[in-house]
Write an enzyme that holds these catalytic residues in place. Structure first.
Site, PDB file in Angstrom:
ATOM      1  N   HIS A 176       2.436  11.246   0.689  1.00  0.00           N
ATOM      2  CA  HIS A 176       3.474  10.846   1.636  1.00  0.00           C
ATOM      3  C   HIS A 176       4.895  11.177   1.162  1.00  0.00           C
ATOM      4  O   HIS A 176       5.725  11.615   1.953  1.00  0.00           O
ATOM      5  CB  HIS A 176       3.372   9.353   1.915  1.00  0.00           C
ATOM      6  CG  HIS A 176       2.059   8.930   2.480  1.00  0.00           C
ATOM      7  ND1 HIS A 176       1.642   9.285   3.752  1.00  0.00           N
ATOM      8  CD2 HIS A 176       1.047   8.182   1.950  1.00  0.00           C
ATOM      9  CE1 HIS A 176       0.437   8.771   3.984  1.00  0.00           C
ATOM     10  NE2 HIS A 176       0.049   8.113   2.905  1.00  0.00           N
ATOM     11  N   GLU A 189       0.060   8.156  -3.461  1.00  0.00           N
ATOM     12  CA  GLU A 189       1.008   7.849  -2.400  1.00  0.00           C
ATOM     13  C   GLU A 189       2.203   8.795  -2.410  1.00  0.00           C
ATOM     14  O   GLU A 189       2.684   9.221  -1.360  1.00  0.00           O
ATOM     15  CB  GLU A 189       1.468   6.391  -2.504  1.00  0.00           C
ATOM     16  CG  GLU A 189       0.418   5.382  -2.091  1.00  0.00           C
ATOM     17  CD  GLU A 189       0.005   5.544  -0.637  1.00  0.00           C
ATOM     18  OE1 GLU A 189       0.867   5.412   0.248  1.00  0.00           O
ATOM     19  OE2 GLU A 189      -1.191   5.800  -0.384  1.00  0.00           O
ATOM     20  N   HIS A 198       0.819  -1.208   0.000  1.00  0.00           N
ATOM     21  CA  HIS A 198       0.000   0.000   0.000  1.00  0.00           C
ATOM     22  C   HIS A 198       0.854   1.258   0.000  1.00  0.00           C
ATOM     23  O   HIS A 198       0.558   2.199  -0.733  1.00  0.00           O
ATOM     24  CB  HIS A 198      -0.955   0.041   1.187  1.00  0.00           C
ATOM     25  CG  HIS A 198      -1.942   1.162   1.103  1.00  0.00           C
ATOM     26  ND1 HIS A 198      -3.048   1.125   0.278  1.00  0.00           N
ATOM     27  CD2 HIS A 198      -1.980   2.374   1.707  1.00  0.00           C
ATOM     28  CE1 HIS A 198      -3.725   2.266   0.378  1.00  0.00           C
ATOM     29  NE2 HIS A 198      -3.097   3.043   1.241  1.00  0.00           N
TER      30      HIS A 198
END
Length: 418
Positions: A160, A156, A98
């Protein structure tokens, strides 16, 4: 490589900062040990060179500024994996990747830290660098529950990767840096860490395999993963008591790209029952729910609508995102976000956390991800239930609120269904 100024405490055995030193690096050509700093506070050295004696992230006893060799403030690195069986996602014998998340040292986290570094398509970036092999791996193991894997990869990095201090573009030799090289390196490192953590293989080696009938205890799963990883691992079950997520926590010595990921104990307790846990096969189809009395507000076609109220405090949150004790409450809508959690909006626009760290809803805010607990009705952001303000609003005063412990008044934020 360019480094920002960095001062690091030398920590004694008792955990106290007894002295400070300026890190140095070994110059491979001259054979000399040289200081990191030149006259303007920057360094030009071999790409990704870092001193070997840096402290682990989150273990320094004095604040350390951002640098290309010390991950800060997101010094807890989580490698997260999912087991999605309905619909089935990824290989039948593998937890899928993930992401790699840089949490703060207190367990909270930042998100979408640098809009100027955002990308539109991870696949396009990787293709422009000729990363065919990396793309093949990602297409196999880094899967989006909702389809369109590239959307997840892009999300992502934007959420992040832009919060990682040691892979900022400024950390590269600018004479050779090609735009988005740091993006490519983010995906390479995330896949690399994932490949060292074969969750399904570790479980199978201890007899924990997919089955519709067989159940396992929390202790069995915990003992298996903890022994392989070397530290307590966080795992989570869904409402069918089926194992669905595994998170591996690390501290980091050095940079994201060349540093050592050191396992640490999970910063939260695993969310599974003590017994009766299943690892359902990926062709399993859950039964249709028969209980109509589910907790929490019922979603509509446009999301869940309700009011936001500070628990145990007067007044409520108005449409701008501020706390107000006079007048009527504003309506808010929670909309399921594409990759988990919820986006929230009011009549003023999407809600998020602004540059001052306060909740704001406006036309210029981008949609950020909140979490919502349907059982107790609390809204969370950045991994914390707690919200705070500098004061309780009086008369017609409007007070900003922020997630976390930052004000003299603290409370939980309750979402009350309309």
């Amino acid at each position: 490589m360019l480094f920002n100024k960095l001062v690091i405490p030398l920590v004694s055995a008792a955990g106290q900062a007894s002295a400070y030193y300026l890190p140095s690096y070994f110059h491979e050509v001259t054979g000399q040990q040289l200081p990191l700093f030149v006259g303007d506070g920057s360094l030009r050295a071999t790409e990704h060179s870092c001193p070997i004696d840096l402290p682990l992230s989150c273990t320094n006893t004095s604040e350390v500024g951002d640098s290309c060799c010390f991950e800060y403030p997101g010094g807890v690195l989580l490698q997260t994996q999912f087991w999605d069986y309905y619909p089935p996602v990824g290989p039948d014998d593998m937890f899928t990747l993930h992401g790699l998340w840089p949490d703060l040292c207190n367990g909270q986290y930042e998100q979408f830290c640098d809009d100027s570094s955002n990308i539109d398509s991870a696949q396009a970036v990787l293709e422009s660098f000729g990363e065919t092999e990396l793309l093949e791996k990602m297409n196999r193991v880094w899967k989006n529950f909702n389809g369109h894997d590239d959307d997840l990869w892009t999300h992502e990095f934007n959420k992040h990767g832009t919060c990682m201090s040691t892979i900022k573009s400024s950390c590269y030799d600018q004479s050779t840096y090609k735009k988005n090289q740091n993006v490519v390196d983010f995906y390479k490192k995330t896949v690399e860490i994932f490949e060292t953590l074969p969750t399904a293989k570790w479980l199978a080696e201890n007899g924990i395999v997919p089955s519709e009938e067989q159940t396992y205890t929390k202790q069995q799963i915990s003992d298996t993963l903890n022994a392989r990883f070397g530290q307590p691992v966080y795992f989570k079950c869904n409402r069918f008591n089926a194992l669905q997520e595994v998170w591996y926590f690390h501290h980091l010595q050095g940079s994201i790209l060349t540093g050592d990921f050191v396992p640490i104990p999970a910063m939260m307790n695993s969310g599974c029952p003590e017994t009766g846990i299943k690892l359902l096969p990926k062709n399993f189809k859950p039964p249709t729910p028969t209980d109509p009395h589910q907790p929490g507000p019922k979603p509509t076609g446009d999301g869940m609508r309700g009011f936001l109220k500070p628990k145990g405090q007067p007044g409520c949150i108005i449409s701008t995102g501020r706390w107000y004790s006079s007048g009527t409450c504003a309506g808010f809508t929670l909309v399921k976000a594409p990759f988990g959690g919820y986006n929230m909006k009011s009549s003023k626009g999407w809600c998020g956390i602004n540059s001052d760290g306060d909740l704001e809803c406006s036309r210029v805010m981008k949609a950020m991800q909140f979490a919502y607990d349907k059982e107790d009705g609390y809204l969370t952001y950045g991994g914390t239930y707690r919200w705070s303000a500098d004061d309780v609003p009086k008369a017609w005063k409007q007070v900003p609120i922020r997630p976390g412990y930052g004000g003299t008044v603290e409370f939980k934020l309750h979402f009350e269904a309309q």
